[in-house]
Design an enzyme around this catalytic site. Sequence first.
Site, PDB file in Angstrom:
ATOM      1  N   TYR A   1       5.482  21.925 -14.824  1.00  0.00           N
ATOM      2  CA  TYR A   1       6.173  20.630 -14.920  1.00  0.00           C
ATOM      3  C   TYR A   1       5.542  19.602 -13.995  1.00  0.00           C
ATOM      4  O   TYR A   1       5.611  18.401 -14.266  1.00  0.00           O
ATOM      5  CB  TYR A   1       7.675  20.803 -14.677  1.00  0.00           C
ATOM      6  CG  TYR A   1       8.270  21.629 -15.784  1.00  0.00           C
ATOM      7  CD1 TYR A   1       8.333  21.113 -17.073  1.00  0.00           C
ATOM      8  CD2 TYR A   1       8.656  22.932 -15.583  1.00  0.00           C
ATOM      9  CE1 TYR A   1       8.799  21.878 -18.122  1.00  0.00           C
ATOM     10  CE2 TYR A   1       9.127  23.709 -16.630  1.00  0.00           C
ATOM     11  CZ  TYR A   1       9.193  23.176 -17.899  1.00  0.00           C
ATOM     12  OH  TYR A   1       9.628  23.933 -18.933  1.00  0.00           O
TER      13      TYR A   1
ATOM     14  N   ASP B   1       0.877  -1.186   0.000  1.00  0.00           N
ATOM     15  CA  ASP B   1       0.000   0.000   0.000  1.00  0.00           C
ATOM     16  C   ASP B   1       0.904   1.223   0.000  1.00  0.00           C
ATOM     17  O   ASP B   1       2.130   1.104  -0.052  1.00  0.00           O
ATOM     18  CB  ASP B   1      -0.918   0.007   1.241  1.00  0.00           C
ATOM     19  CG  ASP B   1      -2.181   0.843   0.998  1.00  0.00           C
ATOM     20  OD1 ASP B   1      -2.044   1.987   0.537  1.00  0.00           O
ATOM     21  OD2 ASP B   1      -3.289   0.339   1.247  1.00  0.00           O
TER      22      ASP B   1
ATOM     23  N   TRP C   1      -6.504  32.943 -13.406  1.00  0.00           N
ATOM     24  CA  TRP C   1      -6.046  31.968 -12.392  1.00  0.00           C
ATOM     25  C   TRP C   1      -4.736  32.416 -11.769  1.00  0.00           C
ATOM     26  O   TRP C   1      -4.360  31.961 -10.695  1.00  0.00           O
ATOM     27  CB  TRP C   1      -5.906  30.571 -13.002  1.00  0.00           C
ATOM     28  CG  TRP C   1      -4.630  30.320 -13.742  1.00  0.00           C
ATOM     29  CD1 TRP C   1      -4.349  30.687 -15.011  1.00  0.00           C
ATOM     30  CD2 TRP C   1      -3.454  29.652 -13.252  1.00  0.00           C
ATOM     31  NE1 TRP C   1      -3.075  30.295 -15.345  1.00  0.00           N
ATOM     32  CE2 TRP C   1      -2.505  29.659 -14.284  1.00  0.00           C
ATOM     33  CE3 TRP C   1      -3.123  29.047 -12.033  1.00  0.00           C
ATOM     34  CZ2 TRP C   1      -1.242  29.088 -14.144  1.00  0.00           C
ATOM     35  CZ3 TRP C   1      -1.859  28.484 -11.906  1.00  0.00           C
ATOM     36  CH2 TRP C   1      -0.936  28.508 -12.948  1.00  0.00           C
TER      37      TRP C   1
ATOM     38  N   ARG D   1      -5.967  37.461 -25.271  1.00  0.00           N
ATOM     39  CA  ARG D   1      -6.653  36.446 -24.475  1.00  0.00           C
ATOM     40  C   ARG D   1      -7.497  37.124 -23.400  1.00  0.00           C
ATOM     41  O   ARG D   1      -7.345  38.310 -23.140  1.00  0.00           O
ATOM     42  CB  ARG D   1      -5.627  35.507 -23.834  1.00  0.00           C
ATOM     43  CG  ARG D   1      -4.704  36.190 -22.858  1.00  0.00           C
ATOM     44  CD  ARG D   1      -3.586  35.275 -22.403  1.00  0.00           C
ATOM     45  NE  ARG D   1      -4.051  34.262 -21.474  1.00  0.00           N
ATOM     46  CZ  ARG D   1      -3.296  33.716 -20.513  1.00  0.00           C
ATOM     47  NH1 ARG D   1      -2.037  34.078 -20.373  1.00  0.00           N
ATOM     48  NH2 ARG D   1      -3.768  32.803 -19.711  1.00  0.00           N
TER      49      ARG D   1
END
Lengths: 180, 533
Positions: free
Chosen positions: B257, B106, B142, B450
Amino acid sequence: MQVKNHSERTVIKLIVVVLAMFGFGYALVPLYDVICDVTGLNGKTGRISEAESAEQVADINRTIKIQFVASVNAGAPWDFYPNEYEMEVRPGGVYYTTFKAVNKTSHSLVGQAVPSLAPREAALYFNKTECFCFTQQSFTPNESRDMPVRFIVDRDLPVNIDSLVLSYTFFNITPDNQKS
Amino acid sequence: MSTTAAALHDHHEPQLTGIKRWLLTTNHKDIGTLYLWFSFIMFLLGGGMALIIRAELFQPGLQIVDPQFFNSMTTMHALVMIFGGVMPAFVGLANWMIPMMIGAPDMALPRMNNWSFWILPFAFAMLISTLFMRGGAPAAGWTMYAPLVLQTGDAFPFMIFSIHLLGISSVMGAINIIATVLNMRAPGMSLMRMPLFVWTWLITAYLLIAVIPVLAGAVTMLLTDKFFGTSFFNPAGGGDPVLFQHIFWFFGHPEVYILILPAFGVMSQIIPTFARKPLFGYASMVYASASIAFLSFIVWAHHMFTVGMPLAGELFFMFSTMLIAIPTGVKVFNWVATMWRGAMTFETPMLFAIAFVVLFTIGGFSGLMLAITPADFQYHDSYFVVAHFHYVLVPGAIFALIAAVYFWLPKWTGHMYSEALGKWHFWLSAVSLNVTFFPMHFVGLAGMQRRVPDYALQFADFNAISSVGAFIFGTSQLLFLYLVIKCIRGGPQASARVWEGAHGLEWTVPSPAPAHTFNTVPDSEVIRRETLA
């Protein structure tokens, strides 16, 4: 049981890393200020004492044009403008000018001016001995006031720069409970 | 942390049923399933928001939504997709696969694992509830740049606290993965024998614990600036709005990343399987991943070339950014070399994997264009940037996730999915994705901004094409949902190995994988045979 001990040690180390990185985020704040001071980034101008400014001798072979710009931050209720729009100065000499601010409201206000110098390579060579931007400025209702700046352009200003723009933005920092 | 894997298996817990099974589970497979379903729901929600954006942009002018709500949609689409769609999905894969891949029973900290999942629904309930608040949902992007974000209405503290919760969840997940990989590997599973998915996740987990706390700090500064009179980003009090951008992107660049490294890992599992060749350049893949992770910390200011940096800074960030192309190129060439002269077959996971290699590379190249500082002044905040990051995230992260689901679904469910439906899903997705995002390169280079609900008339045709593509792409994902449910319910029995060319410990356990695997340590001979095969 061995697995448990290993994991606990790993987890403790990793939590230390997490806390350290949270602190690092905050450490970026003073770090950024230091870098801006050293490089003159963001047009942050310097401050020197009267004595230091007196040590320099004006360079009579060179003139620099300085333009003054004043603006108020969105919604700040002042009229704010330079009393002189342009000046010719010699590097190494101490100069004096004033900006006028008028409280357009019928209540007390506190303002703070934030300077910026362009081109930004020149910011390292522009120092003030006195400036209304060093402190918060309190205004009584409808008060109108001339506010002083005493500055010196360093003799080491790179030769390719022959004109500067000093701008001030006036911010309303009246505490909320005093705003009406 | 009172329950560890070792303790858990000493006394098997009574089998819980119904909702309690899912609420209280500490089983890595159950938690993986929860993560995956949660992220799929968020994927559909964030996709719905994207379709609102594309519907508004179908024609110039304002038709469907008002500009404030449009801005909320761009902001929420990004937050939901990044923190709700991609990140939890990869954590779900990690939960399911890492213990099985390294021969562990686990995760190292099963109780914390349960906790880190169950924080997520609460965090997103908070974030999504802002849609119904006075002043609307967050609409400042964001990236939450100060001072604009400080104008957010009642939603502001809810956004900040939901980001705190998401961060706590991610950090706990990352700690769990590192502890599992470092401490729970079966004897014989040395670090350089680990499957690349485990490697890339280990590196990702280190990235997470390094940068998520920085984000937490940045949003805390926003919170205190708004409510407690601090002036981190307020020039009137001696602060600087540009400072926020530096702190944010110090988190934000490693974050991208975090979104893509596990995808690289998935690719490195799938491509060798269907090329029936061992992965070309295993060690170089590991070092390339680590190099990318390291470089990600020193390139952040390429997101903010236009804020007024000294020339030396712009040059440094330009060259360091371009340097990332080298380890990334190593990876792409290794995948291509793996396929070279392989006995390739084109089952659905492999189709998605090949599309990943091609389309992610396109996104990588537009990233190189953006890295060129003088050119970036033209591209900045244009649709070219939108095209770039959607090319690396949709056929990058999302295709990797979809490929991973097809690849391991037979192992999870014990049934083969419908290959015909899978191929339909692939071709619809791959074609419509390019129809959606490729024209954005053109309108961006021509100057379309944008995050604006309206645009100049000359962009109308390309935008209409993008919107049609977006609706086809969105609808195709419902086909995927149907396929997955159909596969869970039944289908041809999958063998333990599932794929002819599959290697790795997860393929030595039966399909479907039983609730508890590797309670006894796998034989070191098996490990030797299954790794570096």
